[in-house]
Design a protein around this motif. Structure first.
Motif, short mmCIF file in Angstrom:
data_model
loop_
_atom_site.label_atom_id
_atom_site.label_comp_id
_atom_site.label_asym_id
_atom_site.label_seq_id
_atom_site.Cartn_x
_atom_site.Cartn_y
_atom_site.Cartn_z
N ASP A 1 43.78 36.46 35.05
CA ASP A 1 44.83 37.35 34.56
C ASP A 1 46.16 36.63 34.68
O ASP A 1 46.28 35.62 35.40
CB ASP A 1 44.86 38.66 35.34
N ILE B 1 41.65 48.91 34.73
CA ILE B 1 41.39 48.36 36.07
C ILE B 1 41.74 49.39 37.14
O ILE B 1 41.03 49.53 38.15
CB ILE B 1 42.19 47.06 36.27
N GLU C 1 49.04 46.13 42.39
CA GLU C 1 48.31 45.99 41.12
C GLU C 1 49.11 45.24 40.07
O GLU C 1 48.54 44.68 39.14
CB GLU C 1 47.95 47.39 40.61
N ARG D 1 44.76 41.55 40.02
CA ARG D 1 44.02 41.99 38.83
C ARG D 1 42.91 41.02 38.47
O ARG D 1 41.85 41.44 37.96
CB ARG D 1 44.99 42.15 37.65
#
Length: 423
Positions: free
Chosen positions: A27, A175, A210, A216
């Motif tokens: 990510d 997610i 997050e 992530r």
């Protein structure tokens, strides 16, 4: 070295089920959500190792990116630096070329430590494909395409896999939702309450943000891992048996052979060759060029309120996806005038009848020099607000009418009492 404009050579590279691949969650954090933006953090996760590096961008982060990632660019003297907006500490960063070289070196070492591995498959988790395009753009910018293709064989979207496996139980496959529902991750803090959280731990567990790409990337890998392993024989018992803490990244390696085969089996179904992403990126760039060609048409929309700007973006995307650009529609108008534009716009199924009429009038007024430029139409209020307001006014008028009738009645009674003869 391969040039920037040269096509990738490994066009026939396909993902085969019989081969073994190294799976890596990936990510990024970026300065925005467009292709012209830059990568701010590049993170990848594998149970054997983890890579994370902040990158100093040339442009500043936009407002949405600053809020989501809790980062901003500050200038101290003659130097630009990344700063965490929560702690006000300077974040160590590298240049983009140095970070990409370190990332490729890390992938190369990871493949070497995995016996019989044919390459790396990068797993990301997004509804709208963005991570592969940004990485490919950065790789092509510094002529690292050939080296990248020798290591990375495919990208795999865990969002599509989750949507396939959880379609009967869930409606949201982000997610955030899957980490709570499947992994029972209650120690994840989101950008909305990250600033207001004074604690760094909860129930003895470390809190994770997050908005950070490293968090992530790990969650993307673990979500795919859970969905794949839980479908193999004894998978759920195996997950419960080897449920380890987040700090012990090696404990999750204790999977049986069936679990590993299941992960590789499902990855073949969702992974596409890396060259497909290169071709999709080229098509995406052509689509963006067609969208940008319509900017003179919607110039007054972009100068108006947010409602009209969003409407202009929607019209440009629909026209671009239909294969039209500014010159094509101009040629159609030159040949058939308004009738030609009407024939073209009426064939687009994504537009409503009112939107088709508005777009036809807008294009006709723009291409016709004898007509004045069309102003953005006024926004219509929603009907339920008007109905509620009408009902409220009706209630008020009824109350006033009843009050006036009561006053007249009381006045008449008082007059009768005054005029009546006294006994």
């Amino acid at each position: 070295m391969q040039s920037v404009n040269q096509k990738p050579e490994l066009v026939t590279n396909m993902i085969k089920e019989a081969e073994k691949y190294t799976l890596v969650g990936i990510d990024i954090d970026a300065t925005g959500r467009r292709l012209i933006n830059e990568i701010v953090q590049l993170s990848a996760y594998n149970p054997k190792s983890q890579y994370s590096q902040y990158i100093m961008p040339y442009m500043n982060l936009n407002a949405a990116a600053r809020q989501r990632h809790q980062l901003r660019v500050v200038t101290i003297g003659y130097y630009r630096m990344l700063q965490c907006t929560r702690t006000n500490k300077i974040v160590k960063s590298k240049s983009e070329i140095a970070s990409l070289n370190d990332f490729l070196d890390w992938l190369h070492v990871l493949v070497k430590t995995d016996p019989n591995s044919s390459g790396v498959i990068l797993i990301y988790h997004e509804e709208r494909k963005f991570v592969p395009y940004m990485i490919i753009e950065a790789i092509k910018r510094y002529n690292l395409t050939e080296r990248f293709l020798t290591i990375v064989k495919a990208f795999a979207n865990g969002y599509e896999f989750a949507k396939l496996k959880c379609s009967g139980n869930l409606k949201i496959y982000s997610i955030r939702r899957l980490s709570k529902t499947l992994l029972n991750k209650n120690e994840i803090i989101y950008h909305s309450n990250y600033r207001n959280s004074p604690k760094q731990s909860r129930n003895g567990k470390k809190l994770y943000f997050e908005g950070c790409a490293s968090v992530r990337a790990k969650l993307a890998f673990e979500i795919y891992q859970y969905l794949a392993v839980s479908n193999c024989p004894g998978g759920e018992r195996n997950l419960q048996k080897h449920n380890v803490s987040d700090d012990d990244i090696n404990g999750i390696l204790e999977f049986n052979v069936n679990a590993l085969q299941a992960m590789l089996k499902y990855i073949v179904d969702i992974a596409k060759p890396i060259t497909d992403d290169f071709n999709e990126l080229d098509k995406e760039k052509k689509s963006l060029d067609r969208q940008n060609s319509f900017r003179p048409v919607f110039l007054r929309y972009f100068e108006a309120a947010l409602y009209h700007r969003v409407r202009a973006v929607k019209f440009r995307i629909i026209l671009s996806e239909s294969g039209y650009d500014y010159e094509n529609l101009k040629a159609i108008w030159t040949e058939k005038r308004r009738e030609g534009l009407t024939e073209v716009i009426q064939t687009i199924p994504l537009l409503k009848n009112a939107e088709k009429d508005e777009l036809i009038n807008l294009l006709d007024a723009h291409y016709d020099p004898t007509k004045p430029p069309m102003q953005p139409p006024a926004r219509k209020h929603k009907s339920h607000h008007r109905k509620f307001k009408d009902k409220r006014n009706l209630k008020i008028s009824d109350a006033r009418l009843n009050h006036s009738k009561e006053n007249k009645r009381n006045t008449k009674e008082n007059e009768e009492l005054l005029t009546s003869p006294q006994v």
